[in-house]
Design a protein around this motif. Structure first.
Motif, PDB file in Angstrom:
ATOM      1  N   TYR A  82       0.858  -1.187   0.000  1.00  0.00           N
ATOM      2  CA  TYR A  82       0.000   0.000   0.000  1.00  0.00           C
ATOM      3  C   TYR A  82       0.891   1.232   0.000  1.00  0.00           C
ATOM      4  CZ  TYR A  82      -3.049   3.647   1.850  1.00  0.00           C
ATOM      5  OH  TYR A  82      -3.734   4.827   2.045  1.00  0.00           O
ATOM      6  N   VAL A  83       0.589   2.212  -0.847  1.00  0.00           N
ATOM      7  CA  VAL A  83       1.380   3.439  -0.937  1.00  0.00           C
ATOM      8  C   VAL A  83       0.697   4.516  -0.105  1.00  0.00           C
ATOM      9  CG1 VAL A  83       2.434   5.146  -2.463  1.00  0.00           C
ATOM     10  CG2 VAL A  83       2.117   2.783  -3.261  1.00  0.00           C
ATOM     11  N   ALA A  84       1.289   4.856   1.020  1.00  0.00           N
ATOM     12  CA  ALA A  84       0.696   5.865   1.902  1.00  0.00           C
ATOM     13  C   ALA A  84       0.944   7.266   1.348  1.00  0.00           C
ATOM     14  CB  ALA A  84       1.281   5.747   3.304  1.00  0.00           C
ATOM     15  N   GLU A  85      -0.054   8.120   1.482  1.00  0.00           N
ATOM     16  CA  GLU A  85       0.095   9.507   1.058  1.00  0.00           C
ATOM     17  C   GLU A  85       0.627  10.355   2.211  1.00  0.00           C
ATOM     18  OE1 GLU A  85      -2.819  11.163  -1.799  1.00  0.00           O
ATOM     19  OE2 GLU A  85      -4.084   9.501  -1.119  1.00  0.00           O
ATOM     20  N   LEU A  86       1.323  11.430   1.861  1.00  0.00           N
ATOM     21  CA  LEU A  86       1.803  12.389   2.859  1.00  0.00           C
ATOM     22  C   LEU A  86       0.866  13.580   2.865  1.00  0.00           C
ATOM     23  CD1 LEU A  86       4.303  12.887   4.796  1.00  0.00           C
ATOM     24  CD2 LEU A  86       5.091  14.468   3.023  1.00  0.00           C
ATOM     25  N   LEU A  87       0.266  13.861   4.011  1.00  0.00           N
ATOM     26  CA  LEU A  87      -0.680  14.963   4.133  1.00  0.00           C
ATOM     27  C   LEU A  87      -0.034  16.139   4.857  1.00  0.00           C
ATOM     28  CD1 LEU A  87      -3.858  12.957   5.202  1.00  0.00           C
ATOM     29  CD2 LEU A  87      -3.110  13.570   2.889  1.00  0.00           C
ATOM     30  N   HIS A  88      -0.347  17.330   4.406  1.00  0.00           N
ATOM     31  CA  HIS A  88       0.105  18.560   5.047  1.00  0.00           C
ATOM     32  C   HIS A  88      -1.092  19.109   5.815  1.00  0.00           C
ATOM     33  CE1 HIS A  88       2.015  22.850   4.454  1.00  0.00           C
ATOM     34  NE2 HIS A  88       1.734  22.581   5.722  1.00  0.00           N
ATOM     35  N   VAL A  89      -1.025  19.082   7.136  1.00  0.00           N
ATOM     36  CA  VAL A  89      -2.180  19.435   7.952  1.00  0.00           C
ATOM     37  C   VAL A  89      -1.813  20.541   8.948  1.00  0.00           C
ATOM     38  CG1 VAL A  89      -3.071  17.087   7.774  1.00  0.00           C
ATOM     39  CG2 VAL A  89      -1.701  17.728   9.754  1.00  0.00           C
ATOM     40  N   ARG A  90      -2.853  21.205   9.426  1.00  0.00           N
ATOM     41  CA  ARG A  90      -2.687  22.219  10.465  1.00  0.00           C
ATOM     42  C   ARG A  90      -3.458  21.769  11.701  1.00  0.00           C
ATOM     43  NH1 ARG A  90      -1.529  27.754  10.357  1.00  0.00           N
ATOM     44  NH2 ARG A  90      -1.706  27.768   8.073  1.00  0.00           N
ATOM     45  N   THR A 139       3.440  17.307   8.625  1.00  0.00           N
ATOM     46  CA  THR A 139       3.165  16.314   7.604  1.00  0.00           C
ATOM     47  C   THR A 139       2.799  15.028   8.333  1.00  0.00           C
ATOM     48  OG1 THR A 139       5.534  15.769   7.469  1.00  0.00           O
ATOM     49  CG2 THR A 139       4.642  17.314   5.841  1.00  0.00           C
ATOM     50  N   VAL A 140       1.784  14.338   7.828  1.00  0.00           N
ATOM     51  CA  VAL A 140       1.250  13.156   8.503  1.00  0.00           C
ATOM     52  C   VAL A 140       1.087  12.028   7.497  1.00  0.00           C
ATOM     53  CG1 VAL A 140      -0.646  12.215   9.873  1.00  0.00           C
ATOM     54  CG2 VAL A 140       0.007  14.620  10.139  1.00  0.00           C
ATOM     55  N   ALA A 141       1.462  10.823   7.896  1.00  0.00           N
ATOM     56  CA  ALA A 141       1.234   9.619   7.094  1.00  0.00           C
ATOM     57  C   ALA A 141       0.644   8.549   7.994  1.00  0.00           C
ATOM     58  CB  ALA A 141       2.536   9.136   6.465  1.00  0.00           C
ATOM     59  N   ALA A 142      -0.156   7.662   7.424  1.00  0.00           N
ATOM     60  CA  ALA A 142      -0.853   6.657   8.215  1.00  0.00           C
ATOM     61  C   ALA A 142      -0.218   5.283   8.050  1.00  0.00           C
ATOM     62  CB  ALA A 142      -2.318   6.590   7.802  1.00  0.00           C
ATOM     63  N   TRP A 143      -0.068   4.573   9.185  1.00  0.00           N
ATOM     64  CA  TRP A 143       0.399   3.188   9.201  1.00  0.00           C
ATOM     65  C   TRP A 143      -0.679   2.342   9.881  1.00  0.00           C
ATOM     66  CZ3 TRP A 143       5.189   1.316  12.517  1.00  0.00           C
ATOM     67  CH2 TRP A 143       5.310  -0.081  12.407  1.00  0.00           C
ATOM     68  N   THR A 144      -1.329   1.504   9.081  1.00  0.00           N
ATOM     69  CA  THR A 144      -2.351   0.600   9.600  1.00  0.00           C
ATOM     70  C   THR A 144      -1.726  -0.755   9.885  1.00  0.00           C
ATOM     71  OG1 THR A 144      -4.046   1.725   8.310  1.00  0.00           O
ATOM     72  CG2 THR A 144      -4.589  -0.457   9.144  1.00  0.00           C
ATOM     73  N   THR A 170       3.089  -1.413   3.959  1.00  0.00           N
ATOM     74  CA  THR A 170       2.919  -0.021   3.555  1.00  0.00           C
ATOM     75  C   THR A 170       4.251   0.619   3.200  1.00  0.00           C
ATOM     76  OG1 THR A 170       0.972   0.245   4.976  1.00  0.00           O
ATOM     77  CG2 THR A 170       2.119   2.250   4.322  1.00  0.00           C
ATOM     78  N   LEU A 171       4.255   1.380   2.103  1.00  0.00           N
ATOM     79  CA  LEU A 171       5.394   2.237   1.773  1.00  0.00           C
ATOM     80  C   LEU A 171       5.134   3.584   2.438  1.00  0.00           C
ATOM     81  CD1 LEU A 171       5.988   1.421  -2.013  1.00  0.00           C
ATOM     82  CD2 LEU A 171       7.307   0.630  -0.032  1.00  0.00           C
ATOM     83  N   LEU A 172       5.804   3.811   3.552  1.00  0.00           N
ATOM     84  CA  LEU A 172       5.536   4.966   4.403  1.00  0.00           C
ATOM     85  C   LEU A 172       6.470   6.115   4.046  1.00  0.00           C
ATOM     86  CD1 LEU A 172       3.717   5.532   6.957  1.00  0.00           C
ATOM     87  CD2 LEU A 172       5.765   5.024   8.313  1.00  0.00           C
ATOM     88  N   PRO A 173       5.938   7.285   3.676  1.00  0.00           N
ATOM     89  CA  PRO A 173       6.805   8.444   3.442  1.00  0.00           C
ATOM     90  C   PRO A 173       7.309   8.993   4.774  1.00  0.00           C
ATOM     91  CG  PRO A 173       4.528   9.124   3.300  1.00  0.00           C
ATOM     92  CD  PRO A 173       4.518   7.631   3.512  1.00  0.00           C
ATOM     93  N   ARG A 174       8.457   9.642   4.744  1.00  0.00           N
ATOM     94  CA  ARG A 174       8.952  10.265   5.973  1.00  0.00           C
ATOM     95  C   ARG A 174       8.051  11.450   6.313  1.00  0.00           C
ATOM     96  NH1 ARG A 174      14.350  10.649   8.886  1.00  0.00           N
ATOM     97  NH2 ARG A 174      13.893  12.275  10.402  1.00  0.00           N
ATOM     98  N   ALA A 175       7.521  11.454   7.520  1.00  0.00           N
ATOM     99  CA  ALA A 175       6.571  12.476   7.949  1.00  0.00           C
ATOM    100  C   ALA A 175       6.970  13.025   9.309  1.00  0.00           C
ATOM    101  CB  ALA A 175       5.165  11.879   8.018  1.00  0.00           C
ATOM    102  N   HIS A 176       6.485  14.191   9.633  1.00  0.00           N
ATOM    103  CA  HIS A 176       6.670  14.697  10.993  1.00  0.00           C
ATOM    104  C   HIS A 176       6.005  13.760  12.007  1.00  0.00           C
ATOM    105  CE1 HIS A 176       7.126  18.940   9.186  1.00  0.00           C
ATOM    106  NE2 HIS A 176       8.289  18.613   9.695  1.00  0.00           N
ATOM    107  N   VAL A 177       4.812  13.292  11.624  1.00  0.00           N
ATOM    108  CA  VAL A 177       4.001  12.487  12.526  1.00  0.00           C
ATOM    109  C   VAL A 177       3.435  11.293  11.766  1.00  0.00           C
ATOM    110  CG1 VAL A 177       1.899  12.452  13.936  1.00  0.00           C
ATOM    111  CG2 VAL A 177       3.377  14.475  13.964  1.00  0.00           C
ATOM    112  N   VAL A 178       3.468  10.130  12.393  1.00  0.00           N
ATOM    113  CA  VAL A 178       2.840   8.934  11.825  1.00  0.00           C
ATOM    114  C   VAL A 178       1.600   8.620  12.643  1.00  0.00           C
ATOM    115  CG1 VAL A 178       3.089   6.468  11.356  1.00  0.00           C
ATOM    116  CG2 VAL A 178       5.014   8.031  10.939  1.00  0.00           C
TER     117      VAL A 178
END
Length: 417
Positions: free
Chosen positions: A325-333, A341-346, A351-359
């Protein structure tokens, strides 16, 4: 008058994109070397075929943005000049490459966002057909040949033709910038605070100065303070020193405004040099007045780069070349105004997890979500990047044991990663 406004009034059924595309087709078909030109509205480019059968895609997003604010006649003139340059560059790329001794002095290094590496042009991914290397988070270093009327990126085929390796090409390109770097350090006045070296036509390659060894350190030595630099767009470089928290805030704010308004944005993130003189991101501790703005800049760089990478990876999944699964990187406030930046790990999902500030992790036992700062997650589970991908992604699947999850829950807090 906004560009093409009168024309828009006469053809209300046509969108601005469609009108601009028709202009581009009409202009391109007038060139004698072009035998066909067809507008692709979905991709917003023109598919061109030359008299020798060579195909090309001429993107229209950049000239469309440049034409904002111009009237119809001015916009058409700008578009014509842009397309003329694109055709000239394509012709230059098709010309035989001269020998190494001739070409070496023409090489220049450039910084570019990494999002286009996996994009496909005529069935081939860009990253496989240019010489590049990872430089900084979400940024690559590339080498271009500076031709009299255009420039083109060095390709692997060029290295074969010249009989040199990539290291030699990168080193030569940087060395070619040395005299200009020395000149700019000599002219640097640290009392100005914010110093922008403009390069409107790109001939100076000022945005490449941070790549020259000793350039940024030289600015710092002259000022007696930690140097900072920014490359908000493909033309020019912003420099200063971290003489105070207020000055850092000023520099970051100026760079962000320039990045947001750039025709070809590169990065709003501040950079400095480490103890070995290497170019690295400039960071500040939580509580520093510039912390939130720098975090926002990191998100503004990373989100579009990963977004550009996503479609090709998803296409690999759809075709069966990948199974993760290719996880998307979201830019959130967040509610407190902090950007992440947030990415989800289920759990249990490869999952191919992008480097994010928060998982964001999912506790299947309670069906609840909880955020974990990247550094905490990496420390606890030892994330490993997938070879061959830049910006990097990390293969994850099963959540760690309950004891580790408890520590991750305890550490998780928005905006402190």
């Amino acid at each position: 008058m906004g560009f093409g406004r009168g024309l828009f009034r006469r053809r209300e059924s046509a969108s601005r994109d469609e009108i601009f595309g028709k202009w581009a087709v009409d202009i391109l078909r007038a060139f004698p070397e072009v035998v066909s030109a067809e507008f692709d509205a979905a991709e917003f480019h023109v598919d061109v075929v030359y008299a020798d059968g060579t195909p090309q895609q001429c993107g229209l997003r950049t000239p469309f943005r440049l034409a904002e604010g111009l009237d119809g006649e001015e916009a058409v003139q700008l578009l014509a000049e842009y397309l003329r340059g694109a055709l000239a560059a394509s012709t230059a790329m098709a010309e035989p490459v001269a020998d190494w001794a001739t070409m070496a002095p023409t090489l220049r290094p450039v910084l570019r966002p990494a999002g286009d590496l996996t994009l496909e042009v005529q069935g081939q991914r860009i990253g496989e057909n240019i010489v590049w290397r990872p430089l900084l988070p979400c940024l690559t270093e590339r080498v271009v040949i500076d031709l009299p009327t255009s420039m083109r990126t060095v390709s692997p085929e060029d290295l074969v033709e010249w009989g040199v390796d990539a290291h030699t090409v990168f080193a030569t390109a940087r060395t070619n910038m040395t005299d200009f770097a020395v000149e700019t350090v000599s002219g640097f006045d640290p009392d100005e605070g914010v110093h922008f070296l403009s390069d409107d036509d790109g001939d100076l390659y000022a945005g490449s100065l941070p790549l020259v060894e000793g350039w940024l350190a030289g600015l710092g030595n002259k000022a007696g303070a930690q140097p900072l630099c920014f490359v908000p767009g493909s033309f020019g470089v912003l420099a200063g020193v971290a003489s105070s928290p207020e000055r850092v805030c000023e520099l970051v704010a100026v760079a962000r405004e320039m990045f947001d308004n750039a025709v070809r944005p590169v990065s709003p993130v501040p950079y400095t040099v480490d103890g070995q003189g290497r170019l690295v991101p400039f960071t500040v501790p939580l509580g520093h007045p510039a912390w939130a703005a720098i975090r926002s800049a990191e998100a503004a760089l990373a989100a579009p780069v990963y977004a550009a990478q996503y479609p090709s990876l998803q296409a690999d999944v759809d075709s069966g070349r990948r199974t993760e699964y290719v996880a998307e990187l979201l830019h959130v406030r967040a509610p407190n105004g902090i950007e992440d930046t947030v990415a989800a790990w289920t759990d249990t999902v490869p999952t191919l997890l992008p480097r994010a500030h928060v998982v964001s992790m999912v506790d299947l036992a309670t069906a609840s979500l909880f955020p974990v700062p990247w550094e905490v997650l990496d420390r606890e589970v030892g994330l490993r990047s997938v070879p061959g991908l830049f910006p990097p992604r990390f293969l994850v699947e099963h959540h760690p044991d309950q004891a580790t999850l408890a520590r991750l829950r305890a550490a998780g807090r928005w905006g402190t990663g």
